[in-house]
Design a protein around this motif. Sequence first.
Motif, PDB file in Angstrom:
ATOM      1  N   ASN A  70       0.760  -1.312   0.131  1.00 52.74           N
ATOM      2  CA  ASN A  70       0.021  -0.049  -0.034  1.00 52.74           C
ATOM      3  C   ASN A  70       0.750   1.249  -0.047  1.00 52.74           C
ATOM      4  O   ASN A  70       0.471   2.051   0.500  1.00 52.74           O
ATOM      5  N   LEU A 102      -5.488   4.806  -8.646  1.00 56.02           N
ATOM      6  CA  LEU A 102      -5.946   4.654  -7.136  1.00 56.02           C
ATOM      7  C   LEU A 102      -5.330   5.788  -6.440  1.00 56.02           C
ATOM      8  O   LEU A 102      -5.804   5.958  -5.422  1.00 56.02           O
ATOM      9  N   ARG A 103      -4.842   6.850  -7.190  1.00 57.02           N
ATOM     10  CA  ARG A 103      -4.436   7.992  -6.433  1.00 57.02           C
ATOM     11  C   ARG A 103      -5.500   8.838  -5.993  1.00 57.02           C
ATOM     12  O   ARG A 103      -6.634   8.858  -6.419  1.00 57.02           O
ATOM     13  N   LYS A 104      -5.234   9.853  -4.799  1.00 58.16           N
ATOM     14  CA  LYS A 104      -6.366  10.464  -4.403  1.00 58.16           C
ATOM     15  C   LYS A 104      -6.569  11.652  -5.599  1.00 58.16           C
ATOM     16  O   LYS A 104      -7.871  12.067  -5.792  1.00 58.16           O
ATOM     17  N   ASP A 105      -5.470  12.188  -5.858  1.00 53.71           N
ATOM     18  CA  ASP A 105      -5.732  13.391  -7.026  1.00 53.71           C
ATOM     19  C   ASP A 105      -5.848  12.979  -8.310  1.00 53.71           C
ATOM     20  O   ASP A 105      -5.049  11.998  -8.850  1.00 53.71           O
ATOM     21  N   LYS A 106      -6.725  13.438  -9.158  1.00 58.78           N
ATOM     22  CA  LYS A 106      -6.577  13.294 -10.536  1.00 58.78           C
ATOM     23  C   LYS A 106      -5.789  13.890 -11.222  1.00 58.78           C
ATOM     24  O   LYS A 106      -5.971  15.247 -11.245  1.00 58.78           O
ATOM     25  N   ASP A 197       2.502  11.168   2.289  1.00 56.85           N
ATOM     26  CA  ASP A 197       1.085  11.052   2.157  1.00 56.85           C
ATOM     27  C   ASP A 197       0.635  12.047   1.315  1.00 56.85           C
ATOM     28  O   ASP A 197      -0.257  11.893   0.501  1.00 56.85           O
ATOM     29  N   THR A 198       0.782  13.263   2.157  1.00 62.52           N
ATOM     30  CA  THR A 198       0.230  14.563   1.392  1.00 62.52           C
ATOM     31  C   THR A 198       1.353  15.653   1.644  1.00 62.52           C
ATOM     32  O   THR A 198       2.328  15.577   2.305  1.00 62.52           O
ATOM     33  N   HIS A 216      -1.505  14.653  -3.300  1.00 64.91           N
ATOM     34  CA  HIS A 216      -1.373  13.407  -2.561  1.00 64.91           C
ATOM     35  C   HIS A 216      -0.387  12.550  -2.824  1.00 64.91           C
ATOM     36  O   HIS A 216       0.220  12.714  -4.062  1.00 64.91           O
ATOM     37  N   GLU A 217      -0.260  11.428  -2.446  1.00 68.47           N
ATOM     38  CA  GLU A 217       0.911  10.462  -2.503  1.00 68.47           C
ATOM     39  C   GLU A 217       0.589   9.959  -4.101  1.00 68.47           C
ATOM     40  O   GLU A 217      -0.382   9.673  -4.552  1.00 68.47           O
TER      41      GLU A 217
END
Lengths: 252, 596
Positions: A70, A102-106, A197-198, A216-217
């Motif tokens: 992860n 799967l990233r938080k940011d597009k 992480d951020t 984000h990561e």
Amino acid sequence: MRLVVILSLLLSFVTIKADENVLDKYNSAITSYENKDFSTSLSLFLEIEETVEADADLYYNIGNSYFRLNQLGKAILYYKRCLRLDPLHKYADQNLKLAFSLRKDKQTESEDYFISETFEKLYKALPLNLLAISVIVTFIIMIVIINVIILKYRYRDKTHPVFFLIIIITILLLLSILSYIKWKDFHYSSEAVLIGDTAISYSGPGEDYTRLFTIHEGMVFIIEKENEEWIQIKLENGLGGWIKNTLAERVH
Amino acid sequence: MKKYCIVILLSLISSLIYAQIEVDAYVNKTKIGIQDTFEYVLEISGESGSNFKFDFPEFENFRNYGVSTSSSTSVSIVNGKMDRKTTTTYKATMRALKTGKLVIPPVSLKLKGKQYTTKAITMDVVDGSLAQVPPSAKQNNQSNQTGSNLISDNVFIQAEIDNKNPFRNQPVIVSYYLYTKLEISSIDFESEPAFNGFWKENMVIPNRFQYQSVNYNGQRFNRIFLRTISLIPIQAGKLEIPSFNLNVSVRTQARSFFDFGGTQNYNITGTPLQIKVNELPPNPPEGFNNAVGTYDLKSSISTQEMKVGDSFTYTLEISGTGNIEHMEIPVLPEINHLRFYDPEVKTEMKKAANKVTGEKIIKYLVVAQEEGDFEIPPLKFSYFDYNQKKYITKTTKSYPIKVLPGEQQAFVMTGISQKAIGIEGNDIAYIINKPDIKVRIVIFDTFYFWLTVVLGLFSIPVSILFANEKAKLISNEDYLRQKQAAKILKKYLDQAAKAAQRRDMEFYVLAQNGLSSYLADKMRIPRGSSTAELFRELKLYNDNEELSEKVINFFRKCDRIRFMPGDNSGESVEDDYKELRNLVVDINKLKKRGKK
């Protein structure tokens, strides 16, 4: 047939006989991975990475181990490293795409026109060594044509050979430019991946500057400037700012 | 004192600006029937020249039939002071849309920066009409018979239906008539009512209204035919057929010499009809597609023999009475190797006054895809006959079809429904289990790459030099000879060496010839020049007297041995060969004497 063999030999890599110790480690790393003991396999792979020079498959496996643990940012970093060495690595490309999703940011990539997009794809897909071989082959053809013109066409009509020569020179020029860009990219790429992480981006190197955005990561960006603690980054969509340098790691 | 003055002054100014404006709203009657119209008046009075824009508001529950605006100005002079007053009146004709206590809300308007609000008006709306029947031209004659002054008894809508107990999907015909005892000047249809639970179709709409004198409930009325519609109930059970809503203008008679008569508007709604729709009997036969009525079925085919790839049309014709427009078309069975395209469906309705008839023509375009004998099977078409109250099935003929081999194959694939593979999960690819560590060589960084480049580039000047050399040889004969001289000498020397080994006197011939040719080439004089010439040229050619002497001596020695054989035992041949070689080496070293 012989040509194909020679080409593939040239295209591939010289296999260095790794010593027994490394091979054992590699095998046990793979066994741990197969037994789903990903942290062990990761540490073994990383040990191998310390002792052995760059290898695309090794990077790929490290990426997979990170992915399983992860650690998306590290996984993306190693897939990128793998693809840097072998742009045609199918699995790495596939996994990288999944990891991206799967990233938080597009990560919005700048919208390209069709032609430049095609060119970019072609550019990414062409391995550096293939380019090198193309350059040297074209170069040899050019030299042969020049010599033939000098030696055989001294007292004859030179239209045809000169025509071919011009074509070959054009191709050679294009290939050389492409190769140079690619070679420069290969050695001096400033691409980096966010492994923290951020990260909060500021307008200057320091937390007292204006806060610009948060990423984000797994975000991929270009490092533009660097000082002791901070790096100036530029995202693919053009956004730029300063983040702490401990949060990012260079692909190369 | 000053303060008072200011207050008075201010109040004076304000009274000058605002005092005269008054806004008032009123109606002509507060108790009305729902069919009656009333007047709503909004009056704004104030200074002359009051100029403003005002949009007449819409009131909920009331319908506005139009606003008329009028303006009047009055001038009064009181105590020598002239007062000018302008009154603007908005007069709206309105009707209530429902019964009960309704409130006309207050109207608010802004004039010269000040807000004016009228009072709310409460209206008492009852069913029907409270209006007195106006003295109409017709009514005067019949006033004795009517007995009622209410408008609803004198003007009403009546609907006639042909069947109050239809089956589902059986069309019913409804005709609407307006009955009146008054003189009607115009009829307007209000918004179309919603026929819930029906398919509605207009059958007959008259171009103009015609009066017909009829007897209704013992009274004489003028009947006006409004329209006929057909309704197809799409659900079973109790359904309500709404009535139309009309705006009727009734002409009033002149009551006096000064009254020219006028019109009065009434809103008239008929009572809805209740019908009970029966469900169709259960267990419909095969081929039933909601067709209700009486039908005829015909089928035809354009050709029964064709080639592969040709097409033909297969036509079905359904004609008769019933819900022909809304029934579904019969479904054709799948026939292998014949491709049926989506049919072209044409429905033609004959608008008759009392029944719905028409025909439906269904045309299939069929393409023969493979050769062979096929058959279009008989097609079943079932409908419910409401007269006989049972299902009837009609069948078409079957058509044998012969498809001959054609020139071109029809590449029309019979569609097989395919589905994309559904993604059920997402995961990374597996690790690579191949423990050979490879180190990538970047060819651009290798020595051999750049060596190849350098060698390649280096080859260009080399070949240029080479080409120039060649060109020199071709263009300069002397140079060529000089170059060849060594070769010739070598040839002779080789032969001479062999001769010397054999201790053959032939050596001297070869040596002399070779040396003379070599010298000739070297000194650029014609080959085969005499020995004397050769000696002279040799002395001219160089400064080395000693060498020249040696050469001359060697030549003389050769001559002597050649022309006086037997004198030499052959022992000296090897020595002479050595001397020749020394000579050649020395000649080679010779430099051309500087220009004379």
